[in-house]
Design an enzyme around this catalytic site. Structure first.
Site, PDB file in Angstrom:
ATOM      1  N   LYS A  64       0.845  -1.206   0.000  1.00 29.35           N
ATOM      2  CA  LYS A  64       0.000   0.000   0.000  1.00 29.35           C
ATOM      3  C   LYS A  64       0.879   1.255   0.000  1.00 29.35           C
ATOM      4  O   LYS A  64       0.659   2.182  -0.772  1.00 29.35           O
ATOM      5  CB  LYS A  64      -0.886  -0.029   1.247  1.00 29.35           C
ATOM      6  CG  LYS A  64      -1.774   1.173   1.418  1.00 29.35           C
ATOM      7  CD  LYS A  64      -2.572   1.052   2.704  1.00 29.35           C
ATOM      8  CE  LYS A  64      -3.164   2.404   3.095  1.00 29.35           C
ATOM      9  NZ  LYS A  64      -3.820   2.347   4.403  1.00 29.35           N
ATOM     10  N   THR A 123       2.948 -29.511  -5.538  1.00 27.05           N
ATOM     11  CA  THR A 123       4.038 -29.289  -6.491  1.00 27.05           C
ATOM     12  C   THR A 123       5.261 -30.075  -6.035  1.00 27.05           C
ATOM     13  O   THR A 123       5.437 -30.330  -4.846  1.00 27.05           O
ATOM     14  CB  THR A 123       4.448 -27.797  -6.534  1.00 27.05           C
ATOM     15  OG1 THR A 123       4.592 -27.342  -5.193  1.00 27.05           O
ATOM     16  CG2 THR A 123       3.434 -26.951  -7.242  1.00 27.05           C
ATOM     17  N   TYR A 150      -2.636 -23.811   9.087  1.00 25.56           N
ATOM     18  CA  TYR A 150      -2.195 -23.529   7.716  1.00 25.56           C
ATOM     19  C   TYR A 150      -3.391 -23.106   6.860  1.00 25.56           C
ATOM     20  O   TYR A 150      -3.381 -22.049   6.230  1.00 25.56           O
ATOM     21  CB  TYR A 150      -1.513 -24.773   7.145  1.00 25.56           C
ATOM     22  CG  TYR A 150      -0.932 -24.591   5.767  1.00 25.56           C
ATOM     23  CD1 TYR A 150       0.041 -23.628   5.519  1.00 25.56           C
ATOM     24  CD2 TYR A 150      -1.348 -25.395   4.704  1.00 25.56           C
ATOM     25  CE1 TYR A 150       0.581 -23.472   4.256  1.00 25.56           C
ATOM     26  CE2 TYR A 150      -0.813 -25.255   3.445  1.00 25.56           C
ATOM     27  CZ  TYR A 150       0.150 -24.288   3.222  1.00 25.56           C
ATOM     28  OH  TYR A 150       0.686 -24.136   1.966  1.00 25.56           O
TER      29      TYR A 150
HETATM   30  O1  LIG Z   1       2.365 -24.989  -2.332  1.00 30.34           O
HETATM   31  C1  LIG Z   1       2.061 -24.170  -1.492  1.00 30.34           C
HETATM   32  O2  LIG Z   1       0.894 -24.040  -1.105  1.00 30.34           O
HETATM   33  C2  LIG Z   1       3.150 -23.324  -0.868  1.00 30.34           C
HETATM   34  O3  LIG Z   1       4.177 -23.139  -1.870  1.00 30.34           O
HETATM   35  C3  LIG Z   1       5.339 -22.475  -1.392  1.00 30.34           C
HETATM   36  O4  LIG Z   1       5.943 -23.256  -0.380  1.00 30.34           O
HETATM   37  P1  LIG Z   1       7.194 -24.242  -0.731  1.00 30.34           P
HETATM   38  O5  LIG Z   1       8.124 -23.526  -1.617  1.00 30.34           O
HETATM   39  O6  LIG Z   1       6.645 -25.546  -1.196  1.00 30.34           O
HETATM   40  O7  LIG Z   1       7.785 -24.468   0.745  1.00 30.34           O
HETATM   41  P2  LIG Z   1       9.214 -24.140   1.334  1.00 30.34           P
HETATM   42  O8  LIG Z   1      10.284 -24.708   0.486  1.00 30.34           O
HETATM   43  O9  LIG Z   1       9.151 -24.555   2.770  1.00 30.34           O
HETATM   44  O10 LIG Z   1       9.311 -22.544   1.223  1.00 30.34           O
HETATM   45  C4  LIG Z   1       8.788 -21.649   2.186  1.00 30.34           C
HETATM   46  C5  LIG Z   1       9.823 -20.551   2.436  1.00 30.34           C
HETATM   47  O11 LIG Z   1       9.300 -19.610   3.392  1.00 30.34           O
HETATM   48  C6  LIG Z   1      10.301 -19.396   4.378  1.00 30.34           C
HETATM   49  N1  LIG Z   1       9.653 -19.012   5.652  1.00 30.34           N
HETATM   50  C7  LIG Z   1       8.908 -19.911   6.333  1.00 30.34           C
HETATM   51  C8  LIG Z   1       8.323 -19.544   7.518  1.00 30.34           C
HETATM   52  C9  LIG Z   1       8.495 -18.245   8.018  1.00 30.34           C
HETATM   53  O12 LIG Z   1       7.986 -17.886   9.102  1.00 30.34           O
HETATM   54  N2  LIG Z   1       9.227 -17.366   7.300  1.00 30.34           N
HETATM   55  C10 LIG Z   1       9.835 -17.725   6.120  1.00 30.34           C
HETATM   56  O13 LIG Z   1      10.519 -16.907   5.507  1.00 30.34           O
HETATM   57  C11 LIG Z   1      11.063 -20.704   4.485  1.00 30.34           C
HETATM   58  O14 LIG Z   1      12.334 -20.575   5.098  1.00 30.34           O
HETATM   59  C12 LIG Z   1      11.135 -21.117   3.023  1.00 30.34           C
HETATM   60  O15 LIG Z   1      12.245 -20.543   2.387  1.00 30.34           O
HETATM   61  C13 LIG Z   1       4.983 -21.114  -0.798  1.00 30.34           C
HETATM   62  O16 LIG Z   1       6.159 -20.524  -0.216  1.00 30.34           O
HETATM   63  C14 LIG Z   1       3.909 -21.230   0.225  1.00 30.34           C
HETATM   64  O17 LIG Z   1       3.508 -19.939   0.680  1.00 30.34           O
HETATM   65  C15 LIG Z   1       2.701 -21.957  -0.387  1.00 30.34           C
HETATM   66  O18 LIG Z   1       1.715 -22.106   0.582  1.00 30.34           O
END
Ligand SMILES: O=C(O)[C@H]1O[C@H](OP(=O)(O)OP(=O)(O)OC[C@H]2O[C@@H](n3ccc(=O)[nH]c3=O)[C@H](O)[C@@H]2O)[C@H](O)[C@@H](O)[C@@H]1O
Length: 291
Positions: free
Chosen positions: A211, A281, A251
């Site tokens: 915003k 995915t 979630y």
């Molecule tokens: O398929 C989906 O529904 C999900 O796809 C992805 O998730 P994904 O890449 O599969 O999961 P991760 O590899 O765990 O990536 C999430 C990222 O967010 C970061 N994260 C997690 C938690 C947090 O509090 N802060 C934060 O920066 C983690 O370190 C990580 O780099 C998206 O990041 C999600 O928001 C989505 O819900």
């Protein structure tokens, strides 16, 4: 035979090998050939000749000339090579990066990717970088890893910040891709309260930033917002069937409230928003366990 090294002499004919001084307990002396290694080679090079042999010969000659001034310290400088035929530019620092498109400043976007060190996020970062944009990743590395984007670290278009999106983050940007969230059941159930806090507070913070900066905003939502669906396949019009107090609720409901916030900011504040409901995915860099 390689040409002899270049010697620089002072007014008394003594060779100058360093600059700075080492006295009064303060040492600022630096060898001259190290300094030359940093600034002598042209930083920006235009390459129009795809002729590899010519390029290699020219590069070898440049190395020889450079070594005359820099001795053993010839590999310290960064270099940018522009290839007009493909419109790409290759940057080299101490490591070499994949070539990215050279965009006019008016077309180059400043893009913030939260969760950019994760599976989906890191592929998005690759794509945005290759397209020539300036990308800033913020990630708390809860499930992501620096290694997924380490091939961009040091690139002039790339920045990475360890930051938790539940805290506000201020930056000037044109687009925000908000992906930060634990995404697999063992991760999001590890600390359910933190998961829903991340979805709610993180999305609120990022929408507030969108915003203020008038940035376009995209949130990665999930097929889990449909819960335990009674309709197959699910269309966008279907509202879902979610248990608000079950173990997955942190979630599912977290992403639902994040969508609610997103459309709230669109209606009230005119923020330009998009929601992508990602279904299951997998691929390179995804974890080798069921999620
Ligand atoms: O398929 C989906 O529904 C999900 O796809 C992805 O998730 P994904 O890449 O599969 O999961 P991760 O590899 O765990 O990536 C999430 C990222 O967010 C970061 N994260 C997690 C938690 C947090 O509090 N802060 C934060 O920066 C983690 O370190 C990580 O780099 C998206 O990041 C999600 O928001 C989505 O819900």
């Amino acid at each position: 035979m390689s040409p002899s090294p270049i010697h620089t002499l002072d007014k008394n004919g003594v060779e100058i090998t360093s600059v700075g001084f080492n006295r009064f307990g303060f040492d600022s002396e630096v060898p001259l050939d190290v300094l030359r290694a940093l600034y002598l080679r042209p930083h920006y090079v235009m390459s129009s000749a795809p002729n590899k042999i010519k390029d290699i010969e020219a590069e070898a000659e440049e190395e020889v000339q450079h070594a005359r001034f820099t001795g053993e310290h010839s590999a310290y400088q960064s270099k940018s090579v522009y290839h007009p035929s493909t419109g790409c530019i290759s940057y080299t620092t101490l490591s070499r990066f994949p070539p990215v498109k050279l965009l006019a400043p008016s077309n180059r976007k400043r893009i913030l990717v939260t969760g950019g060190a994760g599976f989906v996020g890191s592929h998005l970062v690759d794509r945005l970088m290759l397209l020539g944009h300036e990308v800033t990743v913020i990630d708390n590395f809860f499930t992501g890893s620096k290694t997924t984007v380490s091939h961009w670290i040091g690139h002039p278009n790339f920045e990475m910040v360890r930051h938790d999106v539940v805290e506000p983050f201020m930056i000037e940007c044109d687009q925000i891709y908000h992906l930060a969230c634990p995404a697999s059941p063992p991760h999001y159930q590890f600390n359910a309260v933190k998961t829903i806090k991340t979805s709610f507070m993180g999305t609120l913070n990022m929408l507030g930033l969108a915003k203020r900066t008038k940035a376009r905003f995209l949130i990665s939502s999930t097929s889990e917002i449909y819960g335990d669906p009674e309709v197959h396949p699910q269309t966008e019009e279907y509202w879902g069937h979610v248990n608000p107090i079950g173990p997955r609720a942190c979630y599912d409901e977290g992403k639902r409230v994040a969508e609610t916030l997103t459309y709230g900011f669109q209606r009230q504040d005119g923020v330009d928003v998009r929601v992508a409901r990602i279904f299951n995915t997998y691929g390179p860099r995804s974890e080798l366990r069921p999620s």
